[in-house]
Design a protein around this motif. Structure first.
Motif, PDB file in Angstrom:
ATOM      1  N   VAL B 214      -1.106  -1.906  -4.244  1.00  0.00           N
ATOM      2  CA  VAL B 214      -2.470  -2.383  -4.498  1.00  0.00           C
ATOM      3  C   VAL B 214      -2.779  -3.383  -3.398  1.00  0.00           C
ATOM      4  O   VAL B 214      -2.027  -4.350  -3.205  1.00  0.00           O
ATOM      5  CB  VAL B 214      -2.570  -3.070  -5.866  1.00  0.00           C
ATOM      6  CG1 VAL B 214      -3.934  -3.726  -6.034  1.00  0.00           C
ATOM      7  CG2 VAL B 214      -2.320  -2.086  -6.987  1.00  0.00           C
ATOM      8  N   THR B 215      -3.831  -3.138  -2.630  1.00  0.00           N
ATOM      9  CA  THR B 215      -4.050  -4.002  -1.468  1.00  0.00           C
ATOM     10  C   THR B 215      -5.513  -4.084  -1.064  1.00  0.00           C
ATOM     11  O   THR B 215      -6.325  -3.236  -1.419  1.00  0.00           O
ATOM     12  CB  THR B 215      -3.204  -3.502  -0.266  1.00  0.00           C
ATOM     13  OG1 THR B 215      -3.306  -4.443   0.790  1.00  0.00           O
ATOM     14  CG2 THR B 215      -3.663  -2.148   0.209  1.00  0.00           C
ATOM     15  N   HIS B 216      -5.806  -5.139  -0.343  1.00  0.00           N
ATOM     16  CA  HIS B 216      -7.120  -5.253   0.296  1.00  0.00           C
ATOM     17  C   HIS B 216      -6.984  -5.102   1.803  1.00  0.00           C
ATOM     18  O   HIS B 216      -7.936  -5.308   2.540  1.00  0.00           O
ATOM     19  CB  HIS B 216      -7.760  -6.601  -0.044  1.00  0.00           C
ATOM     20  CG  HIS B 216      -8.049  -6.751  -1.506  1.00  0.00           C
ATOM     21  ND1 HIS B 216      -8.984  -5.991  -2.158  1.00  0.00           N
ATOM     22  CD2 HIS B 216      -7.503  -7.549  -2.446  1.00  0.00           C
ATOM     23  CE1 HIS B 216      -9.003  -6.322  -3.448  1.00  0.00           C
ATOM     24  NE2 HIS B 216      -8.103  -7.274  -3.647  1.00  0.00           N
ATOM     25  N   GLU B 217      -5.768  -4.796   2.255  1.00  0.00           N
ATOM     26  CA  GLU B 217      -5.533  -4.651   3.691  1.00  0.00           C
ATOM     27  C   GLU B 217      -5.864  -3.221   4.103  1.00  0.00           C
ATOM     28  O   GLU B 217      -5.043  -2.322   4.022  1.00  0.00           O
ATOM     29  CB  GLU B 217      -4.066  -4.954   4.008  1.00  0.00           C
ATOM     30  CG  GLU B 217      -3.611  -6.341   3.638  1.00  0.00           C
ATOM     31  CD  GLU B 217      -4.254  -7.407   4.492  1.00  0.00           C
ATOM     32  OE1 GLU B 217      -4.653  -7.094   5.638  1.00  0.00           O
ATOM     33  OE2 GLU B 217      -4.378  -8.552   4.017  1.00  0.00           O
ATOM     34  N   MET B 218      -7.113  -3.027   4.552  1.00  0.00           N
ATOM     35  CA  MET B 218      -7.559  -1.665   4.820  1.00  0.00           C
ATOM     36  C   MET B 218      -6.835  -1.052   6.018  1.00  0.00           C
ATOM     37  O   MET B 218      -6.593   0.146   6.066  1.00  0.00           O
ATOM     38  CB  MET B 218      -9.073  -1.647   5.060  1.00  0.00           C
ATOM     39  CG  MET B 218      -9.844  -1.962   3.800  1.00  0.00           C
ATOM     40  SD  MET B 218      -9.420  -0.833   2.456  1.00  0.00           S
ATOM     41  CE  MET B 218      -9.395  -1.952   1.079  1.00  0.00           C
ATOM     42  N   ASN B 219      -6.486  -1.894   6.989  1.00  0.00           N
ATOM     43  CA  ASN B 219      -5.780  -1.343   8.144  1.00  0.00           C
ATOM     44  C   ASN B 219      -4.398  -0.840   7.754  1.00  0.00           C
ATOM     45  O   ASN B 219      -3.936   0.168   8.269  1.00  0.00           O
ATOM     46  CB  ASN B 219      -5.664  -2.382   9.256  1.00  0.00           C
ATOM     47  CG  ASN B 219      -6.973  -2.525   9.993  1.00  0.00           C
ATOM     48  OD1 ASN B 219      -7.716  -1.537  10.121  1.00  0.00           O
ATOM     49  ND2 ASN B 219      -7.276  -3.725  10.449  1.00  0.00           N
TER      50      ASN B 219
END
Lengths: 221, 269
Positions: B214-219
């Motif tokens: 689960v992440t907000h790090e799109m890269n």
């Protein structure tokens, strides 16, 4: 008036035997209180169900009635209800154990709840068995957090033993009042035991202060 | 022939085993807190070696979904087949499952009263019953792998956030899990520490670990992920390859989310 040390010198052994009983009853009640308090605490930690409600009831009951009433009740009513006699000492210990259990249960519960939920979740996620979660993850920080409250309560308990003089247990206050009645040296005996109580309780209070300071310091980083 | 096969297996990326090896199969899982429906019928499959990034607006149920997979959150309906366990399951099988499914938390959740070493050896010694010396050996290798072997006798409180999270990853790996769950592993970190954690995760993905992140790090999702799941309102709205996900949004909420993420600069290099 003059401070008559003569009577103190003559009767100091009675005061000391009272002191011994005071300490003994405090420690025994603390011991029973810890065991029973743990049981009540575990029951209350369930948060629902019949066991939870029973434990809450017991804790609330013994926390709300005054210690003197509890002592007299155990001493004079309990034998009538159960129709057998117990000694004054036993009923005194029983009353103070119940008093201690109720307060300690709440202290233990606060200690357990002071351990962040994330610590438990992390150990659950690793598959650590429940026994080790309690003994290695919850207990050490919980104990550190509740130590000041426990020692603080111990000082309350020691003071509460003086109420046992009301049912004729020969602890320190009882000896002092009896000796006062006998010799009229009230000032001397009551002052002497006041000093003795202070000498026991003050170091405990100091240790609480030190523990609090250390806890705050380590929580800071 | 044999040489070829060896070469192939050396080259073999995680994609190789994927098609036949389902390790997680969720069927219509639902969960609610009182009247609030957090998960609203999620069905999906995850294959061995796959790296799945779960993205979406907050409150969409991403973390809850992840936490149902190792039964930290019980489900109300549906079933999850994960490894050889079907959830909901008995306490004993859940404990067994958790030893094979590692989890990394947003707030690290290291055991603050234990040294880094003790953090790493506790679970192997108590849950897997391996010897102290064996556990110590494992801990040293893992700490080396996450590049903090010099901190082994420090306490978590003495480490930076990035270091703590790397210790937490090592702690989970010490159980030799087959699946790793990451619940916003970089969200609580200072920006300059995000990459050291992502690097460790990237290495882990390279090694073939099955990962749900689960992440907000799109890269990270774009570069390392094999698949992106977009969750909103307790549903799995989109599940597609990273390229497709970022280039051809199919759902209006997905486009809205992407434009917000990109304009707010939340996607870090």
């Amino acid at each position: 008036m003059r401070f008559d040390t003569h009577q103190l010198v003559l009767n100091y052994h009675l005061i000391l035997s009272g002191l011994k009983i005071t300490c003994l009853i405090s420690l025994i009640s603390l011991g029973f209180g810890v065991v029973l308090g743990l049981v009540l605490c575990l029951g209350k930690l369930r948060d629902k169900g019949i066991i939870y409600r029973v434990c809450c009831g017991i804790i609330d009951f013994f926390r709300t009635i005054p210690e003197v009433v509890l002592i007299f009740w155990v001493y004079s009513c309990l034998p009538l209800l159960l129709s057998f006699r117990i000694s004054a000492e036993a009923s005194g210990v029983l009353a103070l154990s119940l008093f201690a259990a109720a307060y300690l249960a709440e202290i233990f519960r606060a200690g357990v709840l002071s351990v962040p939920r994330g610590q438990v979740e992390a150990s659950l996620s690793l598959g650590i068995p429940e026994f080790y979660i309690w003994s290695r993850i919850i207990f050490p920080p919980a104990l550190r957090n509740m130590m000041p409250a426990i020692v603080n309560f111990l000082t309350e308990l020691i003071k509460a033993t003086s109420l046992l003089s009301a049912i004729g247990i020969a602890e320190m206050s009882y000896q002092a009042t009896i000796l006062g009645n006998k010799t009229f040296a009230y000032v001397e005996f009551l002052s002497a035991i006041a000093v003795l109580y202070f000498l026991i309780i003050f170091p405990l209070s100091l240790s609480v202060r030190t523990m609090e300071k250390r806890r705050l310091a380590s929580a800071g980083n | 022939m044999q040489v070829l096969e060896i070469e192939r297996s050396m080259d073999m990326k995680k994609r190789e085993t994927k098609d036949n090896d389902v390790v997680i199969r969720c069927k219509n899982i639902k969960k609610s807190y009182g009247r609030f429906q957090v998960l609203n019928g999620i069905s999906t499959e995850v294959h061995a070696g796959e790296v799945v990034c779960i993205v979406g607006p907050s409150g969409g149920g991403k973390s809850t979904f992840l936490r149902t997979l190792n039964a930290l959150e019980p489900i109300n309906e549906g079933s999850i087949d994960i490894l050889d366990v079907r959830l909901p399951a008995s306490k004993k099988s859940v404990e067994h499952l958790r030893r094979e499914v590692g989890m990394v938390f947003q707030s690290f959740n290291l055991f603050m009263h234990m040294s880094v070493r003790e953090n790493l050896i506790l679970a192997p010694m108590t849950a897997s019953k391996i010897s102290r010396s064996e556990a110590n050996k494992r801990a040293e290798i893992l700490l080396n792998r996450v590049d903090i072997s010099d901190q082994i006798d420090k306490f978590p409180g003495q480490l930076s956030g990035g270091q703590q999270q790397r210790v937490a990853i090592a702690r989970a790996l010490a159980m030799e899990p087959r699946i790793m769950l990451f619940d916003e592993p970089t969200s609580a970190l200072d920006p300059e520490m995000v990459n050291e954690v992502l690097d460790v995760m990237r290495d882990l993905a390279q090694s073939g670990m099955t990962m749900l992140v689960v992440t907000h790090e799109m890269n990270f999702a774009r570069e390392v992920g094999d698949r992106v799941m977009f969750m909103v309102d307790g549903r799995l709205a989109v599940s597609s390859s990273p390229n497709e996900f970022f280039e051809n949004p199919t759902d209006p909420r997905q486009s809205a989310f992407l434009s917000k993420i990109i304009s707010s600069g939340a996607s870090r290099p």
